[in-house]
Scaffold this active site. Structure first.
Site, short mmCIF file in Angstrom:
data_model
loop_
_atom_site.label_atom_id
_atom_site.label_comp_id
_atom_site.label_asym_id
_atom_site.label_seq_id
_atom_site.Cartn_x
_atom_site.Cartn_y
_atom_site.Cartn_z
N TYR A 28 0.82 -1.22 0.00
CA TYR A 28 0.00 0.00 0.00
C TYR A 28 0.86 1.27 0.00
O TYR A 28 0.53 2.23 0.70
CB TYR A 28 -0.91 0.05 1.23
CG TYR A 28 -1.73 -1.19 1.48
CD1 TYR A 28 -2.73 -1.57 0.58
CD2 TYR A 28 -1.53 -1.97 2.61
CE1 TYR A 28 -3.49 -2.70 0.81
CE2 TYR A 28 -2.28 -3.10 2.84
CZ TYR A 28 -3.26 -3.47 1.94
OH TYR A 28 -4.02 -4.59 2.18
N LYS A 279 -5.54 -13.58 10.69
CA LYS A 279 -4.90 -12.56 11.52
C LYS A 279 -4.27 -13.11 12.81
O LYS A 279 -3.13 -13.51 12.80
CB LYS A 279 -5.91 -11.43 11.84
CG LYS A 279 -6.29 -10.60 10.62
CD LYS A 279 -5.55 -9.30 10.54
CE LYS A 279 -5.50 -8.70 9.16
NZ LYS A 279 -6.76 -8.34 8.56
C1 LIG Z 1 -7.02 -8.66 6.99
C2 LIG Z 1 -8.35 -9.14 6.58
C3 LIG Z 1 -8.51 -9.99 5.46
C4 LIG Z 1 -7.35 -10.39 4.58
O1 LIG Z 1 -6.40 -11.12 5.26
P1 LIG Z 1 -4.91 -11.26 4.62
O2 LIG Z 1 -4.23 -12.25 5.50
O3 LIG Z 1 -4.32 -9.89 4.71
O4 LIG Z 1 -5.07 -11.73 3.23
C5 LIG Z 1 -9.78 -10.42 5.15
N1 LIG Z 1 -10.84 -10.07 5.90
C6 LIG Z 1 -10.73 -9.26 6.96
C7 LIG Z 1 -11.94 -8.93 7.77
C8 LIG Z 1 -9.49 -8.76 7.34
O5 LIG Z 1 -9.40 -7.93 8.38
#
Ligand SMILES: *Cc1c(COP(=O)(O)O)cnc(C)c1O
Length: 435
Positions: A28, A279
């Protein structure tokens, strides 16, 4: 040729960073104008150490992942043990103890009939798998034509092409990428009775082409930390059931304790058909994600027909190191009473961020669990604000119109006060900076 400007917070860039200045492409980031990232060398607990020895308190848990802080000894021990036993093996044709134990643990932990766990290695892919699963669910049941999705303004579900199509139209760059991404139905979260009725009508008119509705339950994260209540979610569930459309709860941010409960959909008493996690699943140790299907969805894939199988399989799915980290991470929720810590963080955030409401330029202050948000009418010069936080010894990354914190759950009240004090101080500076 070095393009990116050096980071003003660092007097002397380490050699390894200077030598790679042209080679490492940041996320980004406009590489021409944005200062290079801060050179981090180690981290422990809630503290990140930079190459020049300075320390920052991590106010965002490394993109919302390090919920137990960095280098928790319980996770570290499990991963080292696994590293010396079976660091990786393909999940095609093999199974192994960490993946089996983790699947069982997640099935036990997840509410309702969410029992069938498909692993992948990132949140975006977990959502892609959920979308693919939803489309194939209807095909396997012999219902043709249901291949589109309905999602919400302010939503965020990932950066890959399919997940971009269910993000907020602006954030997901729908006009820029027109033609490259599928056109889905994007609408407002139905906050009140009238809009819930309108939502039901919209769903009814598209029910023959919709595979699923995709939502981040209770809080839309990367789209701006926007809150909605359980009532809105219940209305969405009700319409989905009525019009035979699946509901995908993307709990990649909201799940695993962040909002004060293990899962947002559980606290709202809303049952999704498919749920995604990532996450903080490994406590921020390793990349891992899970798409968890209800028994009803899973059963639609059981058949004597091999074509009805879910045809997906990331190379690193169910990586043993990541699964061990996740198992250890989930154990810590029990052994170290994480949810109680989140409740305490919530109380403290409410108390310490509330004064921001009176500062000029502030539109809203909101807190849910271990998430505290100050929303502004508008925010300019985000790089300057980020730099100010670093000067205050805090790692907080404003985006859009908000400054927010999502600290590790283990943060002590003193360190949390350090973060909130910096948020208030910088909010005041922004008010006086105004012409
Ligand atoms: C961060 C996030 C994603 C994407 O996850 P990545 O591991 O960055 O691909 C998808 N949905 C939500 C709600 C998120 O916060």
């Amino acid at each position: 040729m070095v393009v990116s400007p050096p980071n003003p917070a660092i007097k002397k860039m380490p050699d390894w960073q200077a030598e790679a200045a042209d080679y490492l492409w940041s996320p980004y980031t406009q590489m021409k104008t944005t200062p290079l990232g801060l050179p981090a060398v180690s981290a422990e607990g809630v503290t990140i150490t930079l190459s020049d020895g300075r320390k920052l308190i991590d106010g965002v848990s490394s993109w919302w992942a390090t919920c137990h802080g960095y280098r928790h000894p319980h996770i570290e021990k499990a991963v080292i043990e696994q590293l010396q036993t079976l660091p990786h093996i393909m999940l095609g044709g093999f199974q192994h103890e960490p993946a089996c134990r983790l699947a069982k643990k997640l099935a036990d932990l997840c509410p309702y009939n969410l029992n069938h766990v498909f692993f992948s290695d990132s949140g975006s892919v977990a959502v892609e798998v959920a979308m693919k699963m939803a489309v194939q669910y209807w095909l396997n049941k012999g219902v043709a034509g249901k291949h589109r999705f309905l999602a919400f303004k302010g939503g965020y579900h990932g950066d890959t092409l399919a997940t971009m199509s269910v993000c907020d139209p602006e954030e997901g760059m729908h006009s820029l990428f027109k033609g490259a991404i599928a056109e889905q139905i994007i609408t407002d979260i139905p906050h009140d009775k009238a809009s819930q009725l309108a939502f039901d009508t919209l769903l009814e008119s598209h029910k023959d082409e919709l595979a699923a509705v995709v939502i981040e339950p209770l809080v839309q994260g990367a789209g701006g930390m926007l809150f909605h209540d359980a009532q809105a979610l219940k209305a969405i569930r009700k319409s989905c059931t009525k019009h035979k459309v699946l509901l995908i709860a993307d709990e990649i941010m909201t799940g695993l304790g962040r909002l004060g409960h293990m899962f947002a959909c559980e606290s709202a008493r809303v049952e999704p058909d498919i749920m995604t996690l990532s996450k903080s699943l490994t406590g921020g140790t390793m990349a891992l994600a899970a798409t968890i299907a209800s028994t009803n969805v899973f059963n639609a894939f059981l058949s004597d027909d091999p074509e009805k199988a879910l045809m997906h399989g990331p190379t690193y799915m169910g990586n043993p190191l990541a699964c061990r980290a996740a198992l250890a991470s989930l154990e810590l929720f029990e052994s170290e009473s994480r949810l109680k810590q989140v409740k305490n963080i919530e109380k403290q955030l409410k108390k310490e961020l509330e004064p921001a409401r009176k500062i000029q330029g502030v539109k809203d202050v909101r807190v849910k669990g271990a998430l505290g948000v100050i929303e502004f009418n508008k925010l300019d010069n985000l790089n300057h604000i980020k730099h100010r936080f670093v000067q205050e010894g805090v790692w907080v990354r404003p985006f859009g119109k908000i400054i927010y914190t999502m600290p590790p759950f283990i943060i002590e009240s003193e360190a949390l006060s350090h973060i909130t004090a910096a948020m208030i101080k910088i909010t005041k500076e922004l008010a006086t900076d105004k012409p």
